[in-house]
Every structure is written in C-alpha cells, then in structure tokens.
Design a protein around this motif. Structure first.
Motif, PDB file in Angstrom:
ATOM      1  N   PHE A  80     -14.353  -6.483   2.908  1.00 60.21           N
ATOM      2  CA  PHE A  80     -13.351  -5.550   2.435  1.00 60.21           C
ATOM      3  C   PHE A  80     -13.001  -6.931   1.801  1.00 60.21           C
ATOM      4  O   PHE A  80     -13.482  -5.894   0.448  1.00 60.21           O
ATOM      5  CB  PHE A  80     -12.841  -4.701   2.884  1.00 60.21           C
ATOM      6  CG  PHE A  80     -11.961  -3.862   2.165  1.00 60.21           C
ATOM      7  CD1 PHE A  80     -11.797  -3.014   1.543  1.00 60.21           C
ATOM      8  CD2 PHE A  80     -10.268  -4.916   1.603  1.00 60.21           C
ATOM      9  CE1 PHE A  80     -11.400  -1.962   0.380  1.00 60.21           C
ATOM     10  CE2 PHE A  80      -9.682  -3.848   1.251  1.00 60.21           C
ATOM     11  CZ  PHE A  80     -10.263  -2.687   0.056  1.00 60.21           C
ATOM     12  N   THR A 134      -4.106  -2.932  -8.335  1.00 57.40           N
ATOM     13  CA  THR A 134      -5.328  -3.626  -7.378  1.00 57.40           C
ATOM     14  C   THR A 134      -5.143  -2.837  -5.715  1.00 57.40           C
ATOM     15  O   THR A 134      -3.742  -1.832  -6.068  1.00 57.40           O
ATOM     16  CB  THR A 134      -4.993  -5.067  -6.959  1.00 57.40           C
ATOM     17  OG1 THR A 134      -3.004  -5.316  -7.335  1.00 57.40           O
ATOM     18  CG2 THR A 134      -4.968  -5.144  -8.095  1.00 57.40           C
ATOM     19  N   LEU A 156      -4.622  -0.182   7.302  1.00 56.62           N
ATOM     20  CA  LEU A 156      -3.766  -1.839   7.495  1.00 56.62           C
ATOM     21  C   LEU A 156      -2.568  -1.300   7.491  1.00 56.62           C
ATOM     22  O   LEU A 156      -1.878  -1.380   8.942  1.00 56.62           O
ATOM     23  CB  LEU A 156      -4.062  -2.570   6.749  1.00 56.62           C
ATOM     24  CG  LEU A 156      -5.216  -3.703   6.574  1.00 56.62           C
ATOM     25  CD1 LEU A 156      -5.240  -4.833   5.608  1.00 56.62           C
ATOM     26  CD2 LEU A 156      -5.558  -3.978   8.509  1.00 56.62           C
ATOM     27  N   GLY A 197      -3.256  -3.071  -2.056  1.00 54.21           N
ATOM     28  CA  GLY A 197      -1.949  -4.117  -1.685  1.00 54.21           C
ATOM     29  C   GLY A 197      -2.306  -5.600  -1.073  1.00 54.21           C
ATOM     30  O   GLY A 197      -1.681  -5.966  -1.313  1.00 54.21           O
ATOM     31  N   PRO A 237       1.190  -1.580  -0.021  1.00 52.84           N
ATOM     32  CA  PRO A 237      -0.215   0.020  -0.300  1.00 52.84           C
ATOM     33  C   PRO A 237       1.000   1.551  -0.413  1.00 52.84           C
ATOM     34  O   PRO A 237       1.721   1.261   0.710  1.00 52.84           O
ATOM     35  CB  PRO A 237      -0.785   0.042   1.522  1.00 52.84           C
ATOM     36  CG  PRO A 237      -0.267  -0.980   1.822  1.00 52.84           C
ATOM     37  CD  PRO A 237       0.457  -1.701   1.473  1.00 52.84           C
ATOM     38  N   LYS A 260       1.025   2.320  -7.053  1.00 53.98           N
ATOM     39  CA  LYS A 260       0.486   1.379  -8.048  1.00 53.98           C
ATOM     40  C   LYS A 260      -0.443   2.388  -8.736  1.00 53.98           C
ATOM     41  O   LYS A 260      -0.749   2.317 -10.371  1.00 53.98           O
ATOM     42  CB  LYS A 260      -0.591   0.484  -7.707  1.00 53.98           C
ATOM     43  CG  LYS A 260       0.614  -0.841  -6.631  1.00 53.98           C
ATOM     44  CD  LYS A 260      -0.308  -1.531  -6.162  1.00 53.98           C
ATOM     45  CE  LYS A 260      -1.098  -1.535  -4.626  1.00 53.98           C
ATOM     46  NZ  LYS A 260      -0.625  -0.494  -3.757  1.00 53.98           N
ATOM     47  N   THR A 261      -0.868   3.152  -8.145  1.00 55.05           N
ATOM     48  CA  THR A 261      -2.276   3.944  -8.534  1.00 55.05           C
ATOM     49  C   THR A 261      -1.487   5.012  -9.390  1.00 55.05           C
ATOM     50  O   THR A 261      -1.814   5.054 -11.112  1.00 55.05           O
ATOM     51  CB  THR A 261      -3.418   4.617  -7.603  1.00 55.05           C
ATOM     52  OG1 THR A 261      -4.499   3.427  -7.072  1.00 55.05           O
ATOM     53  CG2 THR A 261      -4.524   5.415  -8.092  1.00 55.05           C
ATOM     54  N   PHE A 314     -13.392  -0.190   6.220  1.00 54.95           N
ATOM     55  CA  PHE A 314     -13.040  -1.060   7.079  1.00 54.95           C
ATOM     56  C   PHE A 314     -13.651  -0.735   8.771  1.00 54.95           C
ATOM     57  O   PHE A 314     -13.726  -1.975   9.458  1.00 54.95           O
ATOM     58  CB  PHE A 314     -11.567  -0.644   7.357  1.00 54.95           C
ATOM     59  CG  PHE A 314     -11.052  -1.509   6.517  1.00 54.95           C
ATOM     60  CD1 PHE A 314     -10.142  -0.994   5.195  1.00 54.95           C
ATOM     61  CD2 PHE A 314      -9.204  -2.316   6.420  1.00 54.95           C
ATOM     62  CE1 PHE A 314      -9.520  -2.209   3.942  1.00 54.95           C
ATOM     63  CE2 PHE A 314      -9.105  -3.459   6.132  1.00 54.95           C
ATOM     64  CZ  PHE A 314      -9.055  -2.703   4.637  1.00 54.95           C
TER      65      PHE A 314
HETATM   66  O1  LIG Z   1      -2.648  -3.183   1.182  1.00 58.34           O
HETATM   67  C1  LIG Z   1      -3.870  -3.649   1.831  1.00 58.34           C
HETATM   68  O2  LIG Z   1      -4.406  -4.057   2.612  1.00 58.34           O
HETATM   69  C2  LIG Z   1      -5.170  -2.416   1.586  1.00 58.34           C
HETATM   70  C3  LIG Z   1      -4.326  -1.566   0.275  1.00 58.34           C
HETATM   71  C4  LIG Z   1      -4.651  -0.478   0.017  1.00 58.34           C
HETATM   72  O3  LIG Z   1      -4.982  -0.080  -1.378  1.00 58.34           O
HETATM   73  P1  LIG Z   1      -3.510   0.746  -1.678  1.00 58.34           P
HETATM   74  O4  LIG Z   1      -2.294  -0.620  -1.400  1.00 58.34           O
HETATM   75  O5  LIG Z   1      -3.877   1.604  -3.144  1.00 58.34           O
HETATM   76  O6  LIG Z   1      -3.124   1.569  -0.634  1.00 58.34           O
HETATM   77  C5  LIG Z   1      -6.859  -0.516   0.580  1.00 58.34           C
HETATM   78  O7  LIG Z   1      -7.341  -1.227  -0.734  1.00 58.34           O
HETATM   79  C6  LIG Z   1      -6.835  -1.088   1.521  1.00 58.34           C
HETATM   80  O8  LIG Z   1      -6.222   0.187   2.433  1.00 58.34           O
HETATM   81  C7  LIG Z   1      -6.031  -2.621   1.971  1.00 58.34           C
END
Ligand SMILES: O=C(O)C1=C[C@@H](OP(=O)(O)O)[C@@H](O)[C@H](O)C1
Ligand SMILES: Nc1ncnc2c1ncn2[C@@H]1O[C@H](COP(=O)(O)OP(=O)(O)O)[C@@H](O)[C@H]1O
Ligand SMILES: [Mg+2]
Length: 396
Positions: free
Chosen positions: A306, A327, A364, A329, A260, A264-265, A298
């Motif tokens: 989620f 995706t 997280l 993380g 995270p 990626k985005t 969450f």
């Molecule tokens: O690593 C994770 O478990 C998560 C990463 C987040 O996305 P990003 O990787 O785009 O931050 C998001 O899906 C959520 O907060 C959980």
C-alpha cells in the motif's frame, strides 16, 4: 497596445504569461519556434517586443540591430524591443534578475569560490554577475568542458553552487545535478529552476540548514524589467514581491496531512471548491489504480505494498501545480514522501481530537490504539506542516 511574446523551443512549463499579467495590461503570447523560424518571427510587426528563453539567448544576438552594453558583455539577450523605426534592440534583464535573487535569498558571493553548473545563456549571465559581485573564483561545470561531472571532485571545496541546467526541472522532478554531501564548504545554493518551486537540490540544501533558493524571484524580477521596456514606464521594485506572492499562491499545491479521520478529505473538498481549484485525494487515486478498496488492499497485499503505491500516486499528484491534495494519514510514515510533498506544496495539518476520529474503513485505526498512533506520528505532522487548522467544531 501591441502584443508581446516569449520565444523559446519548448514553453509548456512557462509562468511568464501569468507574471506579465501582474505587471501590465498587454497580450503576452507563447511563441514556440525552431531555430530557422526565429528571424521571420522577430520581423512580425504585430509584436512590440519579445522575451527570449532556452535555447535562443545567444542565437538572437546576431538577429538584433542594436545590443545593450550589458547584453553584449554577457553575450546573451533575453529581451528584444522593436523601436518606432522597426529596429530590434536586445537587452539582458536576467542580469538584474539574478542580482535580485541573490539579495532576496541573502546569499553574499563576495570572496567566495562559486561553482556554476551548466554553460548555456543563463550560465553566462550568472558568471558575469558573480564576477561583478566579487566572487573570488568561478568554476563552470559542463558535460563536455574542461571541468565536468567526471572530475568535479577537484572543486568539492566550492562555497556557492548555482544550477543553471534543467536537471530537476518539471517533468524531471526529484533529480539533482550534484550530491551536496560532497561539498563540505558549501555556504549557499541557488537553483534557477522555478518549477518545481523547490528542486531536490534546494531541498537538500535546506535539510542542511544552508541558505537556498529556487529561481522564481529571478524570473519575476527579470520580467518586471522587461515589462518596463515593453511599456516604457517605471514599475516599483515592491511590485516584484507582490507578483511573487501571487504566483506562489496560484501555483503551489495546498496539501492536507493529519490523523486518519481528521477531516482531510472533507475540508480538502471544501477548500478546493472555495478556491475554484481541482481536488485530488491520494486514497481515491490508490483505490482507482488498484481496483480495490483500502481495507482490501491492506488485507490482500499488506501495508508495505500500500505504501509503495501511495508514494507513486503522491508523486503523480505533487509534480502538478495549483491543486488541493488530501493525503492519507500515514503519508508521514515514509521520509521519502517529504521532498515529494514539499517541492510544490504548502502543507496544512488538520487537527481533530482523537475521540472524534472516524475509524470506519481504516484498517490501521482499527488495529492499534489511536493515542499510540498519534504519539508515533505527531512530531512528523508538526515538522512537515507549514501551519495547522483545528477541525474540532462540528460541521453539517
Ligand atoms: O493513517 C493511515 O495510515 C491511513 C489513513 C487512511 O487515509 P485517511 O487519513 O484519509 O483516513 C488510508 O490512507 C489508509 O487507511 C492508511
Ligand atoms: N468538523 C467535522 N464535523 C463533522 N464531521 C466531520 C468533521 N470533520 C470530519 N468529519 C467526518 O469525519 C469523517 C472522516 O473525515 P475525512 O474527511 O474522511 O477524514 P480524513 O480524510 O482525514 O481521513 C467523515 O465522515 C467526515 O464527514
Ligand atoms: Mg481521506
């Protein structure tokens, strides 16, 4: 140059126009037709020839004026050429296409007990090739035949499995006609389906380290031979591999995974822009679907809820083709997501030093040390990805 057409009942999923555009500069149209329309369509003189697909490969035999020896022996025509005098001649280029596929996948059927799933036009071609290449036994499994899915256990000793049915084909991704665990002697799996690029059957075989292939190489190899008939000229075999590479690079999704906050985005949007592709962010899909921010989901519904929605959104995105997909993380936390991502994806691991990772808006990342999270996930990021990109350099 005359135009050419693909005749079938439903053609929405077809890659043939794209493939033919690699082999020659001619118009190639999709001609969806009902059985009673076939004869009139074949008579239209603006078409110099046709490819034929499901379910008409047997039906068109009686509508041709001449039939090649191979097509007659197989009982299936997939290419029709209109000659100068207006006569229709039927060929079968699937035969060489299937041989090409077996060779490309290094699957040797000589002396093997082969199981062919399905009994349609493609199955007939497969059966003929398998016999010609020295298979020791060929068993056809069909829903209503003597050998069927009820008594398939008689043939659990099959060594090569070839799927010619549409089970697992888009939009029915994720389904498989057989459970590979039952086939202890299996030495190779061939699925004629090319969308998705890797069906569940192929992914199951790969998980067992068995030689396995989807059907794209056959589709391209048969198209090359059809194109030679259309243009009346030789096309070199190496053009097949070039066309396969181009089709893959145009259709496979680029899927970004990684910690995270790793970028990626950010990089996903940039890659999509540069490639002229549509960008999809799984986190954004979740937020839109739930009408809540990620921290809210969450907090109010918990992580397992989620993850359930995350998998649903991932499925929706990954059955499509030609996308760039970022995706979240945690996508690698569920094994179930692996096949969903791999079916049509080239997977890129975005790496960024842990001390640079953004944790804002990431529940997280805020509730556990990042080095612990990385320890838990790094093997999965590595195993799931085809290659990685380092994103440590500061960007604007
Ligand atoms: O690593 C994770 O478990 C998560 C990463 C987040 O996305 P990003 O990787 O785009 O931050 C998001 O899906 C959520 O907060 C959980
Ligand atoms: N190479 C970089 N240089 C500067 N900022 C970056 C870089 N990579 C990512 N960021 C920033 O870090 C934050 C997290 O990036 P993001 O793309 O949302 O990560 P992810 O989608 O992997 O969680 C964003 O504010 C982004 O602009
Ligand atoms: Mg993101």
């Amino acid at each position: 140059m005359k135009k050419f057409g693909l005749i079938g009942e439903k053609l929405g999923h077809s890659y043939s126009p794209l493939i033919h555009s690699k082999f020659g500069d001619y118009e190639y149209e999709l001609c969806e037709a009902k059985e009673e329309e076939l004869e009139a369509l074949l008579k239209k003189e603006e078409y110099g020839g046709f490819n034929i697909t499901i379910p008409y490969k047997k039906t068109v035999l009686k509508l041709c004026d001449e039939i090649s020896d191979t097509a007659r022996a197989i009982g299936s025509v997939n290419t029709i050429i209109r000659s100068e005098d207006g006569k229709l001649k039927g060929y079968n280029t699937d035969y060489d296409g299937f041989i090409y596929l077996l060779k490309a996948a290094k699957i040797d059927v000589k002396g093997m007990k082969c199981m062919v799933l399905g009994s349609g036009g493609a199955s007939l071609t497969v059966q003929t090739v398998l016999a010609d290449m020295g298979a020791s036994e060929i068993v056809i499994i069909s829903r209503k035949g003597e050998n069927n899915y009820e008594n398939i256990n008689r043939h659990f000793d099959s060594e090569i499995i070839v799927n010619t049915t549409p089970v697992g084909m888009y939009p029915g991704n994720g389904r498989t006609p057989v459970n590979l665990d039952d086939f202890k002697n299996c030495r190779g799996v061939v699925d004629l389906i090319y969308n998705p690029n890797k069906t569940k059957l192929v992914l199951d075989a790969m998980a067992k380290s068995l030689p396995a292939t989807g059907g794209l190489a056959m589709l391209v190899a048969q198209a090359k031979e059809s194109s030679e008939f259309f243009q009346n000229k030789k096309i070199e075999d190496e053009e097949i591999e070039n066309a396969i590479d181009e089709v893959r690079s145009e259709t496979l999704n680029a899927i970004l995974i990684g910690m995270p906050g790793a970028g990626k985005t950010l990089l996903g949007k940039e890659i999509a822009d540069r490639m002229g592709r549509e960008f999809v962010d799984i986190d954004d899909m979740i937020v839109e679907h739930e009408g809540m921010s990620i921290p809210e989901i969450f907090e109010k519904k918990g992580e397992s809820y989620f993850r359930k929605v995350e998998t649903e959104m991932l499925e929706q995105a990954c059955v499509k083709t030609g996308l760039v997909i970022a995706t979240g993380g945690g996508i690698v936390k569920k094994k179930l997501n692996y096949n969903i991502i791999k079916q049509n994806g080239v997977v890129i691991w975005i790496k960024r030093d842990l001390d640079k990772l953004e944790t804002d808006g990431r529940p997280l990342s805020q509730s556990m040390p990042l080095d612990q999270m990385y320890e838990e996930r790094k093997d999965a990021y590595s195993y799931w990805s085809d290659f990685f990109i380092n994103n440590n350099e500061e960007r604007e």
